[in-house]
Scaffold this active site. Structure first.
Site, PDB file in Angstrom:
ATOM      1  N   SER A 134     -78.470 -34.527  25.029  1.00  0.00           N
ATOM      2  CA  SER A 134     -78.594 -35.013  26.737  1.00  0.00           C
ATOM      3  C   SER A 134     -79.203 -36.368  26.706  1.00  0.00           C
ATOM      4  O   SER A 134     -81.057 -35.840  25.909  1.00  0.00           O
ATOM      5  CB  SER A 134     -78.288 -33.727  27.810  1.00  0.00           C
ATOM      6  OG  SER A 134     -79.792 -33.514  27.164  1.00  0.00           O
TER       7      SER A 134
ATOM      8  N   SER B  83     -91.120 -38.589  13.380  1.00  0.00           N
ATOM      9  CA  SER B  83     -92.099 -38.700  11.805  1.00  0.00           C
ATOM     10  C   SER B  83     -90.910 -39.247  11.413  1.00  0.00           C
ATOM     11  O   SER B  83     -90.726 -40.509  10.233  1.00  0.00           O
ATOM     12  CB  SER B  83     -93.089 -37.417  11.090  1.00  0.00           C
ATOM     13  OG  SER B  83     -93.810 -36.546  12.068  1.00  0.00           O
TER      14      SER B  83
ATOM     15  N   GLU C   7     -95.921 -33.964  26.136  1.00  0.00           N
ATOM     16  CA  GLU C   7     -95.154 -35.112  25.333  1.00  0.00           C
ATOM     17  C   GLU C   7     -93.497 -34.490  25.102  1.00  0.00           C
ATOM     18  O   GLU C   7     -93.038 -35.193  24.738  1.00  0.00           O
ATOM     19  CB  GLU C   7     -96.114 -35.255  24.519  1.00  0.00           C
ATOM     20  CG  GLU C   7     -95.728 -36.695  23.596  1.00  0.00           C
ATOM     21  CD  GLU C   7     -96.448 -37.083  22.428  1.00  0.00           C
ATOM     22  OE1 GLU C   7     -97.848 -36.455  22.554  1.00  0.00           O
ATOM     23  OE2 GLU C   7     -95.858 -37.110  21.093  1.00  0.00           O
TER      24      GLU C   7
ATOM     25  N   ASP D 240     -95.064 -25.663  19.858  1.00  0.00           N
ATOM     26  CA  ASP D 240     -95.178 -27.414  19.464  1.00  0.00           C
ATOM     27  C   ASP D 240     -95.258 -27.754  21.586  1.00  0.00           C
ATOM     28  O   ASP D 240     -94.909 -29.081  21.858  1.00  0.00           O
ATOM     29  CB  ASP D 240     -94.540 -27.964  19.128  1.00  0.00           C
ATOM     30  CG  ASP D 240     -96.484 -29.373  18.573  1.00  0.00           C
ATOM     31  OD1 ASP D 240     -96.423 -29.663  19.014  1.00  0.00           O
ATOM     32  OD2 ASP D 240     -95.534 -30.800  18.933  1.00  0.00           O
TER      33      ASP D 240
END
Ligand code: ADE
Length: 491
Positions: free
Chosen positions: A118, A50, A167, A163
């Site tokens: 990384s 976002s 993903e 979270d």
């Protein structure tokens, strides 16, 4: 940005890795070099958030790829997300484990903040899950075990991710996990490592804190929804959702709207599809527990030991996991009572009798095509979904995602297109995207695959005429993507 003035260096971190980033070289002098964007050659964007974009980059003169997260200061201030950004940096600086993205250094200019991270060459775990729809037991066991180790590391540092989802699980070049995105994380300052935490200090051993809702609807725990209080156990709930999704192909709590998903979570309303393995069922049932002090792996139940000892993880060598090879990713396609030999790996079910039944194609003249299109426009109720294209083949199929199947009307048309429609509600649900890489494959009479770059579609033909589908799709492929590589214009 609160805490960071424009033009000021956000600092470099010490790292024990043998990275060739020059920031690590300067550590020997105890004087970290201040980086600027000019010290890096920026490549393609590899991630979008976002308030940020992640770019593949190389430091000038250093032959090592890194990922640079670039955050827009004005946007962050406008959206009042300063705290999240600073938190992410603080958490990343604390982490020191191969199962997490590593922060090499941060810097800023007047408009942007830069996190040099990384580079996880394997990309998102979600990409592979989308491609295969589900993971087989060996693959689920391996990745679930790596997540468990990662959560144990977080627990020992007093960090809740909040979270965790496919993903946010990236993969390195050897396909081991590298968890990322700590923008929603919480650091429990007064928490003690697992070994010492008995919860006897008045603070819940689960490390509870009142918070506003963070996370992603499908993976959010009931305590976050009801009391806005996240604990270490909230990440264990997410782990339960992820294990379920790996094997079943969809997360356990699903719905058209966030509100529906939240209702199902608070009522623990989910079930296991047929074929879900028994030991995984038991593990998921022990993780998806409403009472966060009763979730396998939580401090109140003895911490990570009992979780690692669960039968589902039998055979996992916890100490050598990070150094061992990752299993080849395979979908979970067990036999079901509905279709016993359905998902065997053998190509079975064809015989000469069936092959001679396959009708040969007839080539239409332009006039015949026009007449057929007119006939479809007035007489075929599926014509409304195909954007004026001629339907070349249609039929009811069961479209599988993991262990779930839905009846669809599959419409192969000129264009080319492969539309699928919900025949009960007469709603267009989507299309299988065509490209030169699209490849149909018959598994047996009942099952065929349509391989595309980002997803393999698993389709079952209740009429057992998969060969007809495959032949027709191949024929259309040849027509549009034959050797000159140019798609054929619509007639
Ligand atoms: N996408 C977002 N962050 C990334 C990283 N560190 N490596 C690879 N892809 C990413």
């Amino acid at each position: 940005m609160s805490g960071v003035k424009a033009g000021e260096d956000m600092g470099s971190r010490r790292t024990s890795s043998s990275s060739s980033m020059s920031v690590t070289d300067t550590e020997t002098t105890n004087k970290p070099a201040k980086k600027t964007p000019n010290d890096f050659i920026f490549g393609k964007a590899i991630g979008e958030g976002s308030f940020s974009t992640v770019y593949l980059a190389k430091e000038v003169g250093v032959d090592k790829e890194v990922a640079v997260k670039v955050l827009d200061k004005r946007h962050i201030i406008k959206e009042r997300k300063n705290e999240y950004v600073m938190r992410e940096r603080e958490v990343l600086m604390k982490l020191n484990h191969p199962f997490f993205i590593q922060l090499f250094c941060t810097f800023q200019d007047t408009e942007r903040l830069y996190f040099v991270l990384s580079y996880a060459r394997g990309g998102e775990l979600l990409h592979y899950l989308n491609k295969l729809s589900s993971f087989d037991v060996a693959c689920t066991q391996f990745y679930a075990a790596e997540i468990v180790i990662a959560l144990q590391h977080l627990r020992n540092l007093g960090i809740i991710h909040r979270d965790l989802k496919p993903e946010n699980i990236l993969l390195n070049d050897e396909m081991h996990i590298q968890i990322t995105d700590f923008g929603s994380a919480k650091i429990l300052k007064d928490s003690s490592p697992e070994e010492n935490s008995k919860g006897g200090d008045g603070t819940p051993a689960s490390g509870g804190r009142r918070n506003s809702f963070v996370g992603t609807a499908q993976y959010v725990s009931p305590e976050v929804l009801t009391s806005k209080k996240a604990s270490f156990s909230s990440d264990l709930w997410a782990l339960g959702c992820i294990i379920y999704q790996f094997l079943a192909g969809l997360p356990p709590f699903r719905g058209g709207h966030e509100y529906q998903i939240f209702q199902k979570i608070t009522k623990l309303e989910y079930d296991f599809p047929e074929g879900f393995p028994d030991s995984a069922t038991d593990l998921v049932e022990r993780l998806l527990v409403i009472d966060e002090t009763n979730r396998l792996g939580c401090p109140e139940l003895g911490g990570f030991g009992p979780l690692k000892d669960h039968e589902f993880f039998k055979g996992i060598n916890w100490d050598s996991l990070k150094d061992g090879p990752a299993p080849k990713m395979m979908p979970y396609l067990p036999a079901t009572s509905h279709n016993p030999e359905l998902w065997s790996s053998e190509r079975v079910g064809f015989d000469d009798k069936r092959l001679v039944e396959i009708i040969t194609d007839t080539v239409m003249t332009a006039d015949e095509r026009k007449k057929e299109l007119e006939r479809q426009a007035t007489g075929n109720k599926y014509h409304q979904f195909v954007e004026g294209n001629l339907i070349l083949k249609q039929g009811l199929i069961d479209k599988r995602k993991g262990l779930f199947a839905r009846r669809r009307m599959l419409l192969l048309t000129e264009g080319p297109h492969l539309y699928y429609v919900d025949p009960a509600n007469m709603v267009l649900k989507g299309q299988i995207p065509w490209s030169k890489e699209l490849r149909p494959e018959a598994k047996n009479f009942k099952i065929f695959f349509v391989h595309t770059p980002n997803r393999t579609y698993y389709l079952e033909d209740p009429e057992s005429r998969t060969e007809e589908w495959v032949r027709k799709i191949r024929e259309v492929w040849r027509r549009y993507y034959s050797s000159d590589n140019k798609p054929v214009e619509r007639p």
